[in-house]
Design a protein around this motif. Structure first.
Motif, short mmCIF file in Angstrom:
data_model
loop_
_atom_site.label_atom_id
_atom_site.label_comp_id
_atom_site.label_asym_id
_atom_site.label_seq_id
_atom_site.Cartn_x
_atom_site.Cartn_y
_atom_site.Cartn_z
N ARG A 70 13.46 39.53 39.73
CA ARG A 70 14.73 40.11 39.28
C ARG A 70 15.02 41.35 40.12
O ARG A 70 14.15 41.84 40.85
CB ARG A 70 14.69 40.49 37.81
N VAL A 71 16.24 41.90 39.98
CA VAL A 71 16.58 43.17 40.60
C VAL A 71 17.47 43.95 39.66
O VAL A 71 18.43 43.43 39.09
CB VAL A 71 17.27 42.96 41.98
N LEU A 72 17.12 45.21 39.45
CA LEU A 72 17.93 46.14 38.66
C LEU A 72 18.75 46.97 39.64
O LEU A 72 18.18 47.64 40.51
CB LEU A 72 17.05 47.06 37.82
N ILE A 73 20.07 46.91 39.50
CA ILE A 73 20.95 47.59 40.45
C ILE A 73 21.75 48.69 39.75
O ILE A 73 22.37 48.44 38.71
CB ILE A 73 21.94 46.59 41.11
N VAL A 74 21.72 49.88 40.34
CA VAL A 74 22.59 50.98 39.93
C VAL A 74 23.61 51.17 41.05
O VAL A 74 23.24 51.36 42.21
CB VAL A 74 21.81 52.28 39.69
N ILE A 75 24.89 51.12 40.70
CA ILE A 75 25.96 51.16 41.70
C ILE A 75 27.16 51.90 41.11
O ILE A 75 27.37 51.86 39.89
CB ILE A 75 26.35 49.72 42.11
N ASP A 76 27.90 52.60 41.95
CA ASP A 76 29.09 53.27 41.40
C ASP A 76 30.27 52.30 41.35
O ASP A 76 30.31 51.31 42.09
CB ASP A 76 29.41 54.58 42.15
N GLN A 77 31.21 52.60 40.45
CA GLN A 77 32.26 51.63 40.16
C GLN A 77 33.18 51.36 41.35
O GLN A 77 33.71 50.25 41.50
CB GLN A 77 33.08 52.08 38.96
N ASN A 78 33.37 52.34 42.22
CA ASN A 78 34.22 52.12 43.39
C ASN A 78 33.60 51.09 44.33
O ASN A 78 34.28 50.18 44.83
CB ASN A 78 34.44 53.43 44.14
N VAL A 79 32.31 51.23 44.59
CA VAL A 79 31.61 50.30 45.48
C VAL A 79 31.50 48.93 44.81
O VAL A 79 31.67 47.90 45.46
CB VAL A 79 30.23 50.86 45.86
N ALA A 80 31.23 48.93 43.51
CA ALA A 80 31.12 47.66 42.79
C ALA A 80 32.42 46.87 42.86
O ALA A 80 32.40 45.64 42.97
CB ALA A 80 30.75 47.92 41.32
N GLY A 81 33.55 47.58 42.82
CA GLY A 81 34.84 46.90 42.88
C GLY A 81 35.04 46.13 44.18
O GLY A 81 35.80 45.15 44.22
N ILE A 82 34.36 46.56 45.23
CA ILE A 82 34.51 45.91 46.53
C ILE A 82 33.37 44.92 46.81
O ILE A 82 33.60 43.83 47.34
CB ILE A 82 34.56 46.97 47.66
N TYR A 83 32.15 45.28 46.42
CA TYR A 83 30.98 44.53 46.88
C TYR A 83 30.19 43.81 45.80
O TYR A 83 29.22 43.12 46.13
CB TYR A 83 30.03 45.48 47.64
N LYS A 84 30.55 43.94 44.53
CA LYS A 84 29.74 43.32 43.48
C LYS A 84 29.63 41.80 43.66
O LYS A 84 28.54 41.21 43.55
CB LYS A 84 30.30 43.62 42.09
N GLU A 85 30.73 41.15 43.97
CA GLU A 85 30.71 39.69 44.14
C GLU A 85 29.81 39.29 45.30
O GLU A 85 29.04 38.33 45.21
CB GLU A 85 32.14 39.18 44.37
N THR A 86 29.89 40.04 46.40
CA THR A 86 29.05 39.75 47.57
C THR A 86 27.57 39.91 47.23
O THR A 86 26.73 39.10 47.62
CB THR A 86 29.42 40.69 48.73
#
Length: 462
Positions: free
Chosen positions: A51-67
């Motif tokens: 598994r992987v636990l990811i912490v990401i900010d919402q601006n970056v997630a809006g662009i790259y979460k799907e990728t």
């Protein structure tokens, strides 16, 4: 991060003494695009953990979460997400607690590395959460801004703001790995690309003439074309890669012998003498790159005044930074601020000025400790006259933080600061702006006096 601590116990006349040393081992990887399924290196780290636990900010997630989801899905690795709010106002204990609660709820195992993706805020706060959780937990860092890639990625400092005090809580905690992927720049706003370029100017001015020359030749085009990652700008990728890799290499060579910053003559402190106070003084803060460039430009003027730089060298500096769109002066950068900021920085430099100034040529520098208040004021006058004459009406582009930097709408931020629901000019310094900025920079206690670096107490307008 691997760490081996060796120590021995010695007997002393009054008891015992422990002498030890800790070996650090952490890695940097150039992988681009890091979340392309053809690049398995990152995924291989997480296969043993399943598994992987990811912490990401919402601006970056809006662009790259799907990728990112598709990347780990390709390798059959489940993802648990913690998406946090970005912006300076969220660099606080509330965000820290959110991340700790996430790690606890997911049952993080101590050596299991959390994947941290985003700009400086998320890597700082999440890194501090990992430093604190079970007293030390691993993390892997994927910076997504130019400042994060060039500057923050090299440091092992992590932390957060406390009340009005910037970066007052923190630790030295190295990531297990850092993945360096400059293709993130293609989605980074140009204002942030410009902001990060100031850090490359900082490094090259004092420590790498080759990078300086490349920036003089390509700087404007690099900023406008995301360092070659915009369509049609592929011809810039070569010089961009050399600048990026040399910049990081120089930063590492300068900083790794001094990771805990016990040595205070730091070349990379160029641009960081007066900027910590200046950055926070306007009603809406300046972007970091603009604040440090004003500091650096003033330092260039000081060096030129002392005969350490020629007219041509001074002009080359100013022509480069103005072509890029960085600020070179500000109405808040006045005599009061210079004196207060000098006192602030001396508190972090063991009572010495340690002003970094290029000497003789770009790529080399020296440290000044003998600059009187009168010389600082005289230099400021020369600086402002030069800027007014040579660059009339010039202002840096997108010099102030925006909603992405702050974490909230700028007008709402202004209205909250004014306390009356009315937004005022973002340039205008509020009555106690210098004093409050000095408090944040560590110059004075919250209820204390502002002390002149030479002649005792001065009064800042309240």
């Amino acid at each position: 991060m691997a760490s081996d601590l060796t120590a021995e116990v010695q007997q002393t006349p009054t008891g015992m003494r422990v002498i030890g040393a800790e070996k650090l081992d952490y890695r940097f990887h150039y992988v681009s695009p890091v979340f392309d399924v053809s690049h398995a290196k990152l995924a291989e780290t997480y296969k043993p953990w399943k598994r992987v636990l990811i912490v990401i900010d919402q601006n970056v997630a809006g662009i790259y979460k799907e990728t990112i989801d598709k990347y780990f899905s390709h390798y059959s690795i489940p993802v648990a997400w913690k998406i946090i709010k970005g912006g300076e106002i969220n660099k606080n204990m509330d965000t820290f607690n959110e991340i700790v609660d996430f790690m606890d709820a997911e049952g993080l195992i101590r050596k299991e590395p959390v994947l941290v993706v985003g700009g400086g805020l998320v890597t700082d706060v999440a890194g501090y959460a990992c430093a604190s959780y079970r007293r030390s937990s691993n993390f892997i860092r994927v910076p997504t801004t130019l400042i994060g890639l060039i500057d923050a990625s090299v440091s092992i400092k992590v932390g957060l703001n406390h009340k009005k005090l910037k970066n007052r809580l923190g630790a030295y905690h190295a990531p297990q790995d850092t993945y360096l992927d400059f293709s993130f720049l293609k989605t980074l706003p140009i204002g942030q690309v410009r902001n990060g370029t100031a850090e490359l100017i900082k490094i090259s001015t004092c420590a790498d003439k080759r990078v300086w020359d490349l920036l003089v030749k390509h700087g404007k085009d690099l900023v406008e074309n995301a360092y070659g990652h915009k369509e049609g700008a592929e011809h810039l990728l070569g010089p961009a890669e050399e600048i990026e890799k040399r910049g990081i290499d120089v930063m590492l060579k300068l900083e790794t012998p001094n990771l805990h910053e016990l040595g205070l003559d730091r070349v990379i402190a160029f641009g960081h003498s007066w900027s910590p106070t200046l950055e926070l003084t306007p009603k809406v803060p300046l972007r970091h790159g603009h604040a440090i460039n004003i500091d650096m430009a003033y330092s260039i003027t000081l060096g030129h005044k002392r005969g350490m730089l020629s007219d041509a060298q001074r002009d080359e500096y100013f022509n480069l930074v103005t072509s890029i769109g960085l600020s070179i002066d500000h109405e808040c950068f006045d005599e009061d601020l210079i004196i207060v900021a000098t006192q602030a920085i001396k508190k972090t430099r063991d009572g010495k000025q340690r002003f970094v100034v290029p000497e003789g040529e770009f790529g080399k520098c020296t440290f000044l400790n003998d600059v009187s208040d009168e010389e600082l004021k005289e230099t400021l006058k020369i600086h402002k006259e030069f800027v007014k004459k040579q660059y009339p009406g010039y202002e840096g582009k997108e010099a102030y933080v925006d909603a992405g930097d702050l974490g909230e709408d700028v007008n709402s931020y202004l209205a909250q600061k004014n306390g009356n629901g009315a937004a005022e000019s973002q340039k205008k310094v509020n009555g106690q702006g210098v004093k409050q900025a000095a408090i944040a920079a560590g110059a004075i206690p919250v209820n204390g006096k502002v002390t002149d670096s030479e002649s005792g107490a001065i009064k800042v307008a309240a």
